[in-house]
Scaffold this motif. Structure first.
Motif, PDB file in Angstrom:
ATOM      1  N   ASN A 180     -77.514 -37.198-113.287  1.00 57.57           N
ATOM      2  CA  ASN A 180     -77.178 -38.505-112.720  1.00 57.57           C
ATOM      3  C   ASN A 180     -78.034 -39.608-113.332  1.00 57.57           C
ATOM      4  O   ASN A 180     -77.543 -40.687-113.662  1.00 57.57           O
ATOM      5  N   SER A 185     -76.768 -40.535-116.820  1.00 55.18           N
ATOM      6  CA  SER A 185     -75.548 -41.348-116.845  1.00 55.18           C
ATOM      7  C   SER A 185     -75.832 -42.774-116.379  1.00 55.18           C
ATOM      8  O   SER A 185     -75.250 -43.735-116.891  1.00 55.18           O
ATOM      9  N   ILE A 186     -76.746 -42.927-115.417  1.00 57.33           N
ATOM     10  CA  ILE A 186     -77.125 -44.265-114.960  1.00 57.33           C
ATOM     11  C   ILE A 186     -77.839 -45.033-116.071  1.00 57.33           C
ATOM     12  O   ILE A 186     -77.579 -46.221-116.298  1.00 57.33           O
ATOM     13  N   SER A 231     -75.400 -46.469-118.472  1.00 49.52           N
ATOM     14  CA  SER A 231     -74.770 -47.702-117.989  1.00 49.52           C
ATOM     15  C   SER A 231     -75.752 -48.874-118.056  1.00 49.52           C
ATOM     16  O   SER A 231     -75.356 -50.011-118.330  1.00 49.52           O
ATOM     17  N   TYR A 232     -77.044 -48.619-117.824  1.00 52.24           N
ATOM     18  CA  TYR A 232     -78.058 -49.663-117.983  1.00 52.24           C
ATOM     19  C   TYR A 232     -78.076 -50.179-119.433  1.00 52.24           C
ATOM     20  O   TYR A 232     -78.192 -51.383-119.677  1.00 52.24           O
ATOM     21  N   LEU A 288     -74.536 -46.001-108.040  1.00 50.50           N
ATOM     22  CA  LEU A 288     -74.135 -44.950-108.977  1.00 50.50           C
ATOM     23  C   LEU A 288     -74.772 -43.609-108.656  1.00 50.50           C
ATOM     24  O   LEU A 288     -74.158 -42.561-108.885  1.00 50.50           O
ATOM     25  N   SER A 323     -72.191 -40.654-108.335  1.00 49.03           N
ATOM     26  CA  SER A 323     -72.305 -39.493-109.218  1.00 49.03           C
ATOM     27  C   SER A 323     -72.507 -38.221-108.407  1.00 49.03           C
ATOM     28  O   SER A 323     -71.911 -37.170-108.700  1.00 49.03           O
ATOM     29  N   ALA A 380     -70.104 -46.262-115.979  1.00 45.00           N
ATOM     30  CA  ALA A 380     -70.928 -45.128-115.552  1.00 45.00           C
ATOM     31  C   ALA A 380     -70.080 -44.015-114.953  1.00 45.00           C
ATOM     32  O   ALA A 380     -70.310 -42.830-115.220  1.00 45.00           O
ATOM     33  N   ASP A 432     -69.698 -40.293-116.340  1.00 41.16           N
ATOM     34  CA  ASP A 432     -70.074 -39.203-115.449  1.00 41.16           C
ATOM     35  C   ASP A 432     -68.949 -38.193-115.276  1.00 41.16           C
ATOM     36  O   ASP A 432     -69.192 -36.986-115.225  1.00 41.16           O
TER      37      ASP A 432
END
Length: 765
Positions: A583, A586-587, A590-591, A627, A631, A699, A703
């Motif tokens: 998780n 994947s976060i 996105s950042y 998220l 997720s 994200a 994911d």
């Protein structure tokens, strides 16, 4: 318990549906005015130095809590002409009579309000309440303004800025809803292939969103909630409610043929399995969003409160309204089919997800290394993130406050509307010689700094006037004010407190301004003066420092609580750790996208925004909490199916393959719904909502594809029997959540030996 809920809702299906309809009828009249009790703002914490400086000025010098800026321009008159000033007085005369107006500063009172071009000037109108509340007065303020014959006018300032944010937020919400609902319906049609099956989740999702919005309307009368919760509640509410309904409806379609077409058995089995999964999925989402409640900022707390409400009603609708609706629909779930249905088969060896998982588990390192590298590359831009808070430039250029702001920037420079506000407090008295000399020194230092355009202070900074002469003149100011020579001096000083306004040449969030703030706060002002620095730049820096000082505690709470829930649910020490690591990756990806798109400005012409040069400070915080929960939502649903097969077969690879076969398509479909709904908010004009919608959509896409389809099977193959390792002493202390006994036909894979083809060992119980 969940099977019992399903049985109750089936037996009393018309009563359950009637209760939801009654709730909708009660809520409906309020849905169009849900924004009325909501507030704009909430980005400040009460105990920062900037807020303390502002409070001191309000208490000691009668400074207004907020200010409207009225701009006047003319092509025919110079701003120094008496006629220009007369028309300003004419325009503002009715405004002076408004109950909320506390002060008016005209260009004729302070020539610093006149632009160098000579064709623009502005007046400052103080209001009696903070900008977040004063934005409700903007309409009446604008109506009171007279239109002068030879002047054009515009209105800026924080209250006008907040009022326009509310306007554009409502516009964004309506646009997103128009996009989200039809596209969600199309996605559901692709998933289910029939109108009835596709309509059920959308109806349940709509009922859930209505309940959420009505509840927020009620809560907002007792607790301050931000206007932005409307966008988030719709975004998450529709996405989660439809997602959860999709999970249960898909399981129902699977259970119906298994149970020989018996509707009650299918409803009970679906609620006992998928219902149990969405309950704990919702719990993980709730944990993530509740992390926002820990912050001192009303805006973030609002999002956390709204998130808890969204999760509650999304899960409640899926566990009650949906089983009741399925009980009514019964075997008609496949009616009005527009796409051919793939028949359910006990032998799933030929399924796409089985073939994919088998291939991944035969080559775990060949999958895990490049996918990990991909996520790290996507997240790499976050290493150079600049977090800050925005100004009026986040608004579209067609809004009045943005247009007025741009006029100010063009005529006066970007720092005119948000100066440094330096408060100086003395126990012995401001008019002591040492204190006056210190104020003069600070004022003259600021006036000579190339980063400062001009200074407003009680100290006269005039060429040829020495320090001693200036101090002597400052001592006479109270007497001069008494005879009307310095009528505005009481806004700058009293016996205990003085203030210096320093107007910079840069935007409030610029590096130059932040460096100057650091220098000012490190400076000893001299005398016995106690100095605090507020203003636009200080607000930004203090907010970021406060927010990111609290962020690690929110992360710790969310991660720890989620780990405990997954530990109890799956009775495994390592699977929750694996889920948290994936998780987080994947976060971070996105950042990285936030930095690449909004800080660097890539795709700005396509997405319709102006490059900010930074990431809005609250975005990483909100996105983490949202998220992390979302997720985990998919992780719980996937691992629940894998756990079912593990309990049945005791074979690691078989359980992964079968679990992925039965949940992979549904997870991807559910993620598609969330991507469609959240991506619709990328059309928003407020860049905060645009970035949030795009970030969540990206994200969730990563994911549900890279992480769930590739990285999870690869890691579970490598971990083998350790996936389900739980020391006995921990096992004995944990509460037991036994799977409910339901009558189902087991899934099988022909030629199970193919699971182990090319394996490198381990994997069975």
């Amino acid at each position: 318990m969940f099977g019992a809920i399903g049985r109750f809702c089936f037996v009393h299906r018309w009563t359950v549906i009637g209760v939801w309809i009654a709730a909708f009828v009660v809520a409906a009249p309020f849905l169009l005015k849900v924004d009325e009790p909501l507030k704009v703002g909430g980005f400040f914490a009460a105990d920062t130095e900037s807020v303390r400086a502002t409070t001191l000025l309000e208490q000691e010098l009668g400074a207004s809590p907020s200010t409207m800026v009225v701009i006047f321009t003319s092509d025919s008159l110079q701003a120094t002409d008496p006629q220009f000033h007369a028309q300003i007085r004419y325009a503002l005369e009715p405004v002076r009579q408004l109950a909320e107006v506390t002060s008016v500063l005209l260009p004729e009172d302070d020539d610093a309000l006149i632009a160098d071009s000579g064709q623009m000037a502005y007046a400052l109108v103080g209001l009696d309440r903070p900008a977040e509340e004063a934005q409700r007065d903007v309409q009446a303020f604008n109506a009171a303004l007279r239109t002068p014959a030879d002047l054009d006018l515009g209105v800026a300032g924080a209250p006008a800025f907040y009022a326009d944010i509310e306007t554009v937020s409502q516009r964004d919400l309506r646009r997103a809803e128009v996009i989200a609902f039809p596209f969600a319906m199309i996605a559901l049609l692709i998933v289910f292939g029939s109108l009835i099956a596709a309509s059920v989740p959308l109806i349940v999702g709509g009922a859930g969103v209505a309940a959420v919005l009505f509840t927020l309307y009620v809560i907002a009368h007792f607790v301050d909630l931000s206007i932005f919760v409307l966008n988030l509640a719709t975004m998450l509410g529709l996405g989660l409610a439809v997602d959860y309904s999709l999970f249960v409806t898909s399981r129902y379609r699977e259970e119906l043929p298994r149970n020989g077409g018996d509707v009650q058995s299918a409803v009970v089995a679906s609620t006992a399995t998928a219902g149990r999964a969405i309950f704990f999925s919702g719990l993980t989402v709730l944990i993530g969003l509740s992390g926002l409640v820990l912050f001192d900022f009303m805006f973030l707390r609002s999002v956390g409160i709204a998130g808890v409400v969204v999760v509650f009603f999304s899960v409640a609708a899926a566990l009650t309204l949906l089983p009741a609706t399925l009980g009514v629909v019964g075997g008609n779930i496949e009616r009005f089919r527009i796409l051919p249905r793939v028949p359910w088969k006990r032998d799933s060896s030929g399924g796409f997800w089985v073939r994919l998982s088998l291939w991944v588990m035969r080559h775990p390192w060949r999958v895990l290394v490049p996918t990990t590298a991909l996520l790290l590359v996507l997240g790499a831009p976050f290493a150079r993130v600049e977090v800050s808070s925005p100004d009026a430039t986040i608004l579209p250029r067609d809004l009045p406050s943005r247009q007025a702001f741009d006029m100010m920037v063009d005529a006066y420079g970007p720092g005119e509307i948000s100066p440094f506000v330096i408060t100086l407090e003395s126990a012995s008295g401001i008019f002591e010689d040492d204190n006056l000399a210190a104020i003069y020194d600070l004022s003259s230092t600021l006036a000579s700094d190339p980063r400062i355009s001009h200074v407003r202070s009680l100290a006269p900074i005039v060429d040829g006037l020495g320090r001693d002469q200036a101090v002597a003149l400052m001592e006479l100011l109270p007497e001069l004010a008494n005879v009307g020579i310095a009528p505005q001096i009481d806004q700058l000083v009293n016996d205990r407190v003085a203030v210096i306004y320093a107007f910079s040449n840069s935007y409030a969030n610029s590096d130059d301004n932040k460096a100057m703030l650091t220098e000012l706060r490190a400076r000893d002002p001299g005398g016995d003066l106690q100095m605090m620095v507020g203003g636009g730049t200080a607000d930004i820096v203090d907010v970021v420092d406060k927010m990111y000082g609290q962020f690690p505690w929110a992360i710790l709470m969310v991660v720890a609580a989620t780990y405990v829930v997954l530990l109890i649910l799956f009775r495994s020490v390592l699977l929750p750790l694996k889920a948290i690591v994936l998780n987080t990756m994947s976060i971070l990806a996105s950042y990285g996208a936030l930095v690449f798109v909004f800080q660097d400005g890539h795709f700005q012409s396509i997405l319709g925004f102006e490059r900010m040069g930074f990431v809005e400070a609250s975005l990483p915080v909100i996105m983490f909490c949202v998220l992390f929960g979302l997720s985990m939502d998919y992780e719980v649903f996937l691992l629940s199916r894998i756990r079912e097969e593990w309990d049945r077969t005791g074979d690691n690879e078989t359980s992964v393959a079968l679990g992925l076969q039965r949940s992979g398509r549904i997870i991807t479909s559910a993620a598609l719904i969330v991507v469609v709904v959240t991506a619709s908010f990328a059309t928003a004009e407020v860049i905060l909502i645009k970035a949030l919608g795009l970030g969540i959509a990206l994200a969730v896409f990563i994911d549900s594809t890279v992480v769930r389809a590739l990285m999870v099977p690869a890691k579970m193959r490598l971990m083998g029997k350790w996936n389900w390792w739980l020391p006995g002493r921990i096992d004995r202390k944990l509460p037991r959540l036994e799977h409910e006994e339901i009558s189902v036909q087991p899934l099988t894979i022909s030629h199970t030996a193919s699971l182990h083809q090319g394996s490198v060992g381990g994997g069975t119980k």
